[in-house]
Motif scaffolding. Structure first.
Motif, PDB file in Angstrom:
ATOM      1  N   GLU A 206     -11.585  -9.519 -28.437  1.00  0.00           N
ATOM      2  CA  GLU A 206     -11.213  -8.109 -28.468  1.00  0.00           C
ATOM      3  C   GLU A 206     -10.483  -7.779 -27.178  1.00  0.00           C
ATOM      4  O   GLU A 206     -11.030  -7.964 -26.089  1.00  0.00           O
ATOM      5  CB  GLU A 206     -12.444  -7.207 -28.616  1.00  0.00           C
ATOM      6  N   ASN A 209     -10.659 -10.303 -24.351  1.00  0.00           N
ATOM      7  CA  ASN A 209     -11.976 -10.757 -23.916  1.00  0.00           C
ATOM      8  C   ASN A 209     -12.751 -11.360 -25.085  1.00  0.00           C
ATOM      9  O   ASN A 209     -12.613 -10.910 -26.225  1.00  0.00           O
ATOM     10  CB  ASN A 209     -12.790  -9.591 -23.352  1.00  0.00           C
ATOM     11  N   LYS A 211     -15.944 -11.315 -26.947  1.00  0.00           N
ATOM     12  CA  LYS A 211     -17.069 -10.395 -27.074  1.00  0.00           C
ATOM     13  C   LYS A 211     -18.290 -11.044 -27.711  1.00  0.00           C
ATOM     14  O   LYS A 211     -19.427 -10.619 -27.462  1.00  0.00           O
ATOM     15  CB  LYS A 211     -16.659  -9.182 -27.916  1.00  0.00           C
ATOM     16  N   MET A 212     -18.055 -12.029 -28.558  1.00  0.00           N
ATOM     17  CA  MET A 212     -19.149 -12.724 -29.229  1.00  0.00           C
ATOM     18  C   MET A 212     -18.740 -14.168 -29.462  1.00  0.00           C
ATOM     19  O   MET A 212     -17.545 -14.478 -29.528  1.00  0.00           O
ATOM     20  CB  MET A 212     -19.471 -12.074 -30.589  1.00  0.00           C
ATOM     21  N   ARG A 224     -22.593  -6.983 -36.747  1.00  0.00           N
ATOM     22  CA  ARG A 224     -21.467  -6.450 -35.966  1.00  0.00           C
ATOM     23  C   ARG A 224     -20.139  -7.060 -36.441  1.00  0.00           C
ATOM     24  O   ARG A 224     -19.130  -6.362 -36.538  1.00  0.00           O
ATOM     25  CB  ARG A 224     -21.670  -6.745 -34.475  1.00  0.00           C
TER      26      ARG A 224
END
Length: 235
Positions: A206, A209, A211-212, A224
């Motif tokens: 995202e 970056n 994020k997961m 999510r």
């Protein structure tokens, strides 16, 4: 096999990739998912030597490849299937495949036959100009052309983009077949449902970056990820 550490990439003063770290183990399928503008294509283009990073490390089989030009990176064993296919429209299918083997010194006839075994439609249309192929056939040709370089790692940027659902299924079957033959795959795909089903491991990007991250099937079940990328109707 491929290790990226703290990679930062700028485009015209804009930070497109913001210090990501990821790993692509040998003989695995790893996917990067995320919305447009997340930095996915920039990451692949940087690995391929088409974009110069601001900072960070990229190592392939233990060797630093930052600063190498694209030809040397292909020679090391990394190829890229670009978004939008980008076949040579005015050349035949066979001529496109031969271009993919431009660094090969051995007889390439066996390699062409292997591509034709994987993509029988390309054999049927070997004489046809690439620009007259359907979108799905052009995608097959783009993948076949990349395979002609005998890559250890093949990177695919949105291979299902703009294709009909049945052709998308064919493309993902081929991705699995390529991987079963021993080739490592780094996959960018907006069809997160399909990508996570075939991936051993996935990263969610995202705005530059990560994020997961996690096993593909674990991310597929994460609420999510479902909310952001799969939609409530996907199964």
């Amino acid at each position: 096999m491929l290790e990226i550490k703290n990679l930062q990439v700028n485009y015209g003063g804009i930070s497109a990739v913001k210090g990501i770290t990821l790993s692509v183990p040998e003989k695995s399928i790893v996917t990067l998912i995320g919305a447009n503008g997340a930095g996915k294509s920039t990451t692949l283009r940087t690995i391929a030597g088409l974009v110069k990073p601001r900072s960070g490390e990229i190592t392939f089989l233990g060797e630093n490849i930052i600063g190498m030009d694209t030809i040397n990176i292909v020679a090391k064993g990394i190829t890229l299937v670009p978004e939008g296919r980008r076949v040579f429209a005015n050349l035949t299918v066979l001529e496109n495949l031969k271009i993919g083997a431009y660094l090969q010194k051995d007889n390439i006839d066996d390699d062409i036959l292997r591509v034709y075994d994987l993509f029988p439609r390309l054999k049927e249309r070997s004489w046809q100009l690439a620009g007259t192929l359907s979108g799905g056939e052009q995608q097959m040709l783009a993948v076949g052309r990349a395979l002609m370089a005998k890559p250890k790692l093949i990177m695919m940027d949105e291979p299902s983009l703009g294709l009909a659902p049945l052709i998308v299924n064919d493309i993902f079957d081929i991705i699995k077949e390529i991987n079963k033959s021993g080739t490592t795959i780094l996959l960018i795909e907006q069809n997160a449902n399909k990508a996570l089903k075939v991936a051993d491991y996935g990263y969610v990007l995202e705005t530059g970056n990560i994020k997961m991250e996690g096993k593909g099937l674990d991310l597929l079940q994460d609420e999510r990820v479902k909310d952001a990328y799969l939609g409530t109707t996907k199964k």
